[in-house]
Design a protein around this motif. Structure first.
Motif, mmCIF file in Angstrom:
data_model
loop_
_atom_site.group_PDB
_atom_site.id
_atom_site.type_symbol
_atom_site.label_atom_id
_atom_site.label_comp_id
_atom_site.label_asym_id
_atom_site.label_seq_id
_atom_site.Cartn_x
_atom_site.Cartn_y
_atom_site.Cartn_z
ATOM 1 N N THR A 95 13.317 -8.159 3.347
ATOM 2 C CA THR A 95 12.484 -7.216 4.082
ATOM 3 C C THR A 95 11.416 -7.971 4.867
ATOM 4 O O THR A 95 10.884 -8.978 4.404
ATOM 5 C CB THR A 95 11.812 -6.186 3.149
ATOM 6 N N VAL A 96 11.137 -7.471 6.058
ATOM 7 C CA VAL A 96 10.138 -8.072 6.944
ATOM 8 C C VAL A 96 9.009 -7.061 7.107
ATOM 9 O O VAL A 96 9.239 -5.914 7.493
ATOM 10 C CB VAL A 96 10.752 -8.432 8.319
ATOM 11 N N TRP A 97 7.795 -7.507 6.788
ATOM 12 C CA TRP A 97 6.616 -6.645 6.800
ATOM 13 C C TRP A 97 5.593 -7.144 7.810
ATOM 14 O O TRP A 97 5.444 -8.348 7.997
ATOM 15 C CB TRP A 97 5.975 -6.636 5.414
ATOM 16 N N LYS A 98 4.899 -6.207 8.434
ATOM 17 C CA LYS A 98 3.847 -6.548 9.393
ATOM 18 C C LYS A 98 2.530 -5.967 8.903
ATOM 19 O O LYS A 98 2.486 -4.834 8.419
ATOM 20 C CB LYS A 98 4.173 -5.969 10.762
ATOM 21 N N GLU A 99 1.451 -6.757 9.028
ATOM 22 C CA GLU A 99 0.129 -6.245 8.666
ATOM 23 C C GLU A 99 -0.194 -5.050 9.541
ATOM 24 O O GLU A 99 0.015 -5.072 10.751
ATOM 25 C CB GLU A 99 -0.939 -7.316 8.869
ATOM 26 N N ASP A 100 -0.688 -3.986 8.907
ATOM 27 C CA ASP A 100 -1.043 -2.764 9.626
ATOM 28 C C ASP A 100 -2.137 -2.069 8.828
ATOM 29 O O ASP A 100 -1.878 -1.502 7.766
ATOM 30 C CB ASP A 100 0.178 -1.865 9.774
ATOM 31 N N ALA A 101 -3.355 -2.120 9.323
ATOM 32 C CA ALA A 101 -4.503 -1.558 8.616
ATOM 33 C C ALA A 101 -4.357 -0.066 8.353
ATOM 34 O O ALA A 101 -4.916 0.453 7.388
ATOM 35 C CB ALA A 101 -5.779 -1.831 9.405
ATOM 36 N N GLU A 102 -3.586 0.621 9.173
ATOM 37 C CA GLU A 102 -3.424 2.073 9.016
ATOM 38 C C GLU A 102 -2.317 2.449 8.029
ATOM 39 O O GLU A 102 -2.243 3.592 7.592
ATOM 40 C CB GLU A 102 -3.154 2.704 10.374
ATOM 41 N N ALA A 103 -1.463 1.506 7.678
ATOM 42 C CA ALA A 103 -0.348 1.781 6.766
ATOM 43 C C ALA A 103 -0.818 1.726 5.314
ATOM 44 O O ALA A 103 -1.754 1.000 4.974
ATOM 45 C CB ALA A 103 0.769 0.769 6.983
ATOM 46 N N GLU A 104 -0.141 2.468 4.459
ATOM 47 C CA GLU A 104 -0.438 2.433 3.032
ATOM 48 C C GLU A 104 -0.175 1.030 2.498
ATOM 49 O O GLU A 104 0.867 0.443 2.731
ATOM 50 C CB GLU A 104 0.449 3.444 2.299
ATOM 51 N N GLY A 105 -1.136 0.456 1.816
ATOM 52 C CA GLY A 105 -1.005 -0.891 1.285
ATOM 53 C C GLY A 105 -1.301 -1.988 2.293
ATOM 54 O O GLY A 105 -1.262 -3.156 1.962
ATOM 55 N N GLY A 106 -1.576 -1.620 3.551
ATOM 56 C CA GLY A 106 -1.943 -2.594 4.565
ATOM 57 C C GLY A 106 -0.787 -3.266 5.274
ATOM 58 O O GLY A 106 -0.991 -4.139 6.113
ATOM 59 N N PHE A 107 0.464 -2.881 4.948
ATOM 60 C CA PHE A 107 1.637 -3.463 5.597
ATOM 61 C C PHE A 107 2.616 -2.362 5.981
ATOM 62 O O PHE A 107 2.709 -1.336 5.315
ATOM 63 C CB PHE A 107 2.352 -4.452 4.671
ATOM 64 N N ARG A 108 3.383 -2.621 7.046
ATOM 65 C CA ARG A 108 4.394 -1.692 7.537
ATOM 66 C C ARG A 108 5.733 -2.419 7.563
ATOM 67 O O ARG A 108 5.837 -3.553 8.029
ATOM 68 C CB ARG A 108 3.991 -1.235 8.939
#
Length: 81
Positions: free
Chosen positions: A19-32
């Protein structure tokens, strides 16, 4: 397996997919989640996923500024290698 990147992470817990995750302040847990893959993605594939997840910037692809922006992104990922 956990590999951190300047913009996110690649994760796998066997036998699950990569799985590839991107930092996202708005996503739950801080990653999307960007993608789930059957095999480990290479750096070019990771860069493409990141680029496709970002809104298009005016400077990208426009002359020398776009070239240096792309080179900077590549070096950031490569240096974490």
């Amino acid at each position: 397996y956990l590999k951190t990147l300047p913009w996110g992470a690649v994760y796998r817990c066997y036998p699950s997919k990569w799985t590839v995750w991107k930092e996202d302040a708005e996503a739950e847990g801080g990653f999307r989640l960007l993608d789930s893959l059957p095999s480990k993605p290479g750096y070019e594939e990771l860069e493409e996923m990141f680029d496709n997840s970002e809104p298009k910037r005016k400077s990208t692809g426009e002359g020398i500024a776009g070239m240096f922006a792309g080179l900077q992104r590549f070096l950031q990922v490569y240096s974490k290698g």
